[in-house]
Design a protein around this motif. Structure first.
Motif, PDB file in Angstrom:
ATOM      1  N   UNK A 166       8.810 -34.445 -15.696  1.00  0.00           N
ATOM      2  CA  UNK A 166       9.137 -34.158 -14.292  1.00  0.00           C
ATOM      3  C   UNK A 166       9.268 -32.656 -14.131  1.00  0.00           C
ATOM      4  N   UNK A 167       8.101 -31.964 -14.168  1.00  0.00           N
ATOM      5  CA  UNK A 167       8.123 -30.513 -14.209  1.00  0.00           C
ATOM      6  C   UNK A 167       8.158 -29.884 -12.826  1.00  0.00           C
ATOM      7  N   UNK A 168       7.871 -30.671 -11.811  1.00  0.00           N
ATOM      8  CA  UNK A 168       7.798 -30.103 -10.469  1.00  0.00           C
ATOM      9  C   UNK A 168       6.450 -29.473 -10.165  1.00  0.00           C
ATOM     10  N   UNK A 169       5.559 -29.473 -11.115  1.00  0.00           N
ATOM     11  CA  UNK A 169       4.229 -28.898 -10.881  1.00  0.00           C
ATOM     12  C   UNK A 169       3.303 -29.995 -10.375  1.00  0.00           C
TER      13      UNK A 169
END
Lengths: 630, 103
Positions: free
Chosen positions: A605-608
């Motif tokens: 869940x890297x936000x990328x």
């Protein structure tokens, strides 16, 4: 009047409850009255019931009283019920009377101590538990009392808990006796599973009916009960705890570790004598253990410096005599010796207590001396106790009881020359170490300053116990001296008489004279060695080999050393190895694995947004791929 | 009715366009280009519907295309609003800027 039986154990327990609930708010005087009074009334009641029992013996030779059903589980239905027969009457009499005298003594002995009410609360709980033990009519209730006295023993050995050594001694006593108690609990399970009852009388009857002599079950049951008795009564190989138990206050040593609790094993074996008769192997083991213990402890007593440790080893040795008597089937002789021993050993401990108090907590006999004139009452009563312990002929109680044991170990069909020789040699040892103690403490030159003389509350118990140490023996006179077997006759309905194989009257007389001479010889030897010609012992102390033997005996035949190597250290080693808990590693592994998964997933869940798109694409390709291939 | 070969060509074109759009979404950092790539992917799928509808002479394909157009218009209006907010906050059109909004 026998309906009042329940009051005998109930009164000390009530005293315990009062002292625990309100002890810290009561004045010392009230505490002493509650603590001593409850046991005193119980003692009066037991004398009252005892005379009633003697005057009008019940037809069935016992009186029982059921209070209520304790547990109700199918056919397991033990009740809280008391059983008074000659055997338990003797026990109750000794426990309450000696208990009362020691309580009275303690009111003065402990008067300067902190935790006065705590002391009396524990002592009352002890007396109550001990009375439950001896009055119980089923083995479960007996076990309750058995554990209760063990707990009180632990609490009172560690009474001065601020010193770590006392706490360790208490733990040692608790843990070592626990080994025996576990064996006993297993024995109770065995008996219940096979006989479907724990009521002592029913167990005896059913065992006689369903277990043939020397059958495996009878041997196992008797051996397991013997295990419990060995632990409680400090016999080989579980004797190591008793000398260390002297860390407790002296009245505690007198009451618990000399007069009453440590003889619970003797009581247990006498009470379940049918089982032991059914298992002759185990009974023989009882005799051999007793003979060995009385000798080993006698030699150890000979080398101690601490007056209380001499008495502790002496107690082990005297209980060895009782076990010897039980082992040869002289049940009533064992109980007789239990009674006289309770009188004179309590007396000796109380006398030692007043010496220790007078010399400001000095336990080392070599720093005492010349107290004969300083403490006249203590000296005279101590001398009577010592004479009784040494079995000085004719006038002392110890003579009649010990002589009966020595004679039985020869004459009984289960006895033999070896057992007799052990008992006979033990008599010499006993008088030697006893009078070594007397001469070192009360004779010779003065070494200490007497700070505190015993008051009236300490003198009365000493005098009464001294009187009992003399007259207590006249209830059972051997055939050679009047032939008055009142005590064994009284116990006849419970404890079968000795089965004599070779009971020659003239031989008995010769042996009695021999034992008497031996006892006097021991006193004389002690006089020469420890008073008149001290240099003999001093010269002997320089020889290396005798030094080595001295060290060996002093340490109690190295049993502590052996157990330390054999059990304590391996246990600590295993504990150290397993410090991080092997079994726990599995569960720690599960936790670690879950945490790893959690970290790995949270990484995605890297936000990328582009990675998400790539992830969706990859997932879609894999799904489509699977669908196409399959 | 349309021959089989033409359908295959239409599907190939649609697939190629879809792949291009997908690659665009994955490799471009500028959020405007990502939106453009999504539009390309949407149109590629629309083309596949139209081609299929033409092959079997059914109106469904074109109905679906109308739906897709409507959906794309809605998506773009929301998307562009987000782009404006994004630029307003981060002073950049880089999509990775928004990765700080980890939840």
């Amino acid at each position: 009047m026998p309906e009042l039986l329940w009051l005998i154990p109930a009164l000390p327990l009530l005293g315990f409850i009062v002292l625990v609930a309100a002890g810290s708010r009561l004045s010392r005087r009230t505490v002493a009255i509650v603590g001593t009074g409850s046991v005193g009334i119980a003692a009066a009641l037991s004398i009252f019931l005892g005379t009633g029992f003697l005057a009008y013996p019940p037809l069935s030779h016992h009186y029982s009283q059921t209070l209520w059903t304790w547990i109700d589980l199918g056919d397991f239905r033990p009740s809280i019920s008391f059983y008074l027969d000659p055997l338990s009457l003797v026990m109750v009499f000794v426990v309450t009377v000696v208990g009362f005298l020691i309580h009275l003594y303690s009111t003065e002995f402990m008067s300067e101590e902190e935790g006065y009410s705590r002391f009396f609360a524990y002592m009352n709980l002890f007396v109550g538990s001990m009375l439950i033990l001896v009055l119980a009519d089923n083995l479960l209730l007996l076990y309750l009392g058995w554990e209760g006295v063990g707990l009180c023993s632990y609490l009172l050995i560690g009474f001065w808990y601020k010193d770590t050594a006392n706490g360790k001694a208490a733990m040692k006593a608790f843990i070592v006796t626990r080994i025996g108690d576990t064996a006993m609990a297993v024995g109770l399970f065995l008996i219940f599973v096979n006989l479907r009852t724990l009521n002592i009388q029913e167990v005896m009857q059913k065992a006689l009916q369903s277990w043939p002599e020397s059958s495996a079950l009878a041997v196992a049951a008797a051996a397991l009960l013997l295990g419990g008795a060995l632990g409680k009564s400090a016999q080989l190989p579980l004797q190591t705890w008793l000398p260390d138990a002297m860390a407790g206050p002296t009245p505690v040593s007198a009451l618990i570790h000399a007069a009453t609790m440590v003889t619970a094993g003797v009581y247990l074996i006498a009470r379940t004598n049918v089982l032991f008769t059914l298992a002759p192997v185990v009974q023989e083991a009882v005799a051999i253990i007793g003979a060995l213990t009385l000798l080993l402890a006698g030699f150890s007593a000979l080398t101690q410096h601490d007056i209380k440790r001499v008495l502790a080893y002496s107690t082990i040795s005297q209980i060895g005599y009782m076990f010897l008597a039980l082992g040869v089937g002289a049940w009533s002789a064992a109980i007789f010796h239990f009674m006289t021993h309770a009188f004179f050993k309590a007396l000796l401990f109380l006398g030692a207590g007043s010496v220790i108090l007078a010399l400001e907590d000095e336990h080392n006999m070599f720093k005492m001396g010349g107290l004969r004139t300083e403490l006249p009452v203590t000296f005279r009563t101590f001398l009577i106790g010592a004479a009784s312990l040494s079995a000085l002929p004719l006038v002392t109680a110890g003579f009649y009881s010990k002589d009966l044991i020595i004679w039985s170990s020869w004459s009984s069909d289960k006895g033999g020359p070896l057992l007799w020789a052990a008992g006979f040699a033990g008599a010499l040892l006993t008088s030697l170490y006893t009078f070594r103690m007397v001469f070192l403490t009360f004779f010779g030159e003065k070494k200490g300053v007497v700070n505190k003389r015993p008051g009236i509350r300490m003198k009365i118990p000493l005098v009464i116990l001294a009187a009992l140490s003399i007259v207590g023996g006249f209830v059972e006179l051997p055939r050679t001296l009047g032939n008055f077997p009142a005590f064994s006759g009284f116990l006849n309905t419970v404890l079968p008489p000795v089965e004599t194989a070779h009971g020659d009257l003239s031989l008995e007389a010769i042996m009695q004279i021999g034992a008497s001479l031996l006892s006097i010889l021991g006193i004389y030897a002690a006089y020469i060695l420890f008073l008149k010609r001290r240099r003999y012992t001093e010269e002997l102390g320089i020889v290396p080999i005798s030094q080595a033997i001295h060290r060996f005996w002093f340490s109690g035949w190295g049993f502590d050393w052996l157990y330390d190597r054999l059990f304590v250290r391996p246990f600590f080693w295993a504990a150290r190895i397993n410090r991080d808990d092997f079994i726990d590693l599995i569960y720690a592994g599960v936790a670690w694995y879950n945490r790893f998964l959690h970290r790995a997933l949270s990484l995605t869940q890297s936000g990328r947004i582009r990675w998400y798109a790539a992830g969706i694409t990859l997932g879609a390709i894999i799904t489509i791929g699977i669908a196409v291939i399959l | 009715m349309m021959p089989q070969a033409l359908l295959e060509h239409g599907f190939l074109l649609a697939g190629a366009l879809f792949a291009l759009g997908l690659i665009g979404v994955m490799v471009r950092r500028n959020i405007l280009f990502i939106l453009l790539s999504i539009e390309i992917m949407l149109n590629a799928s629309g083309l596949a519907f139209v081609a299929a509808g033409a092959r079997w002479g059914q109106p469904d394909g074109q109905v679906m295309f109308i739906f897709i157009l409507a959906m794309a218009a809605a998506e773009v209006s929301v998307g562009l609003a987000l782009v404006i907010r994004l630029y307003h906050v981060f002073k950049s059109l880089d999509a990775d800027c928004a990765s700080r909004m980890k939840g």
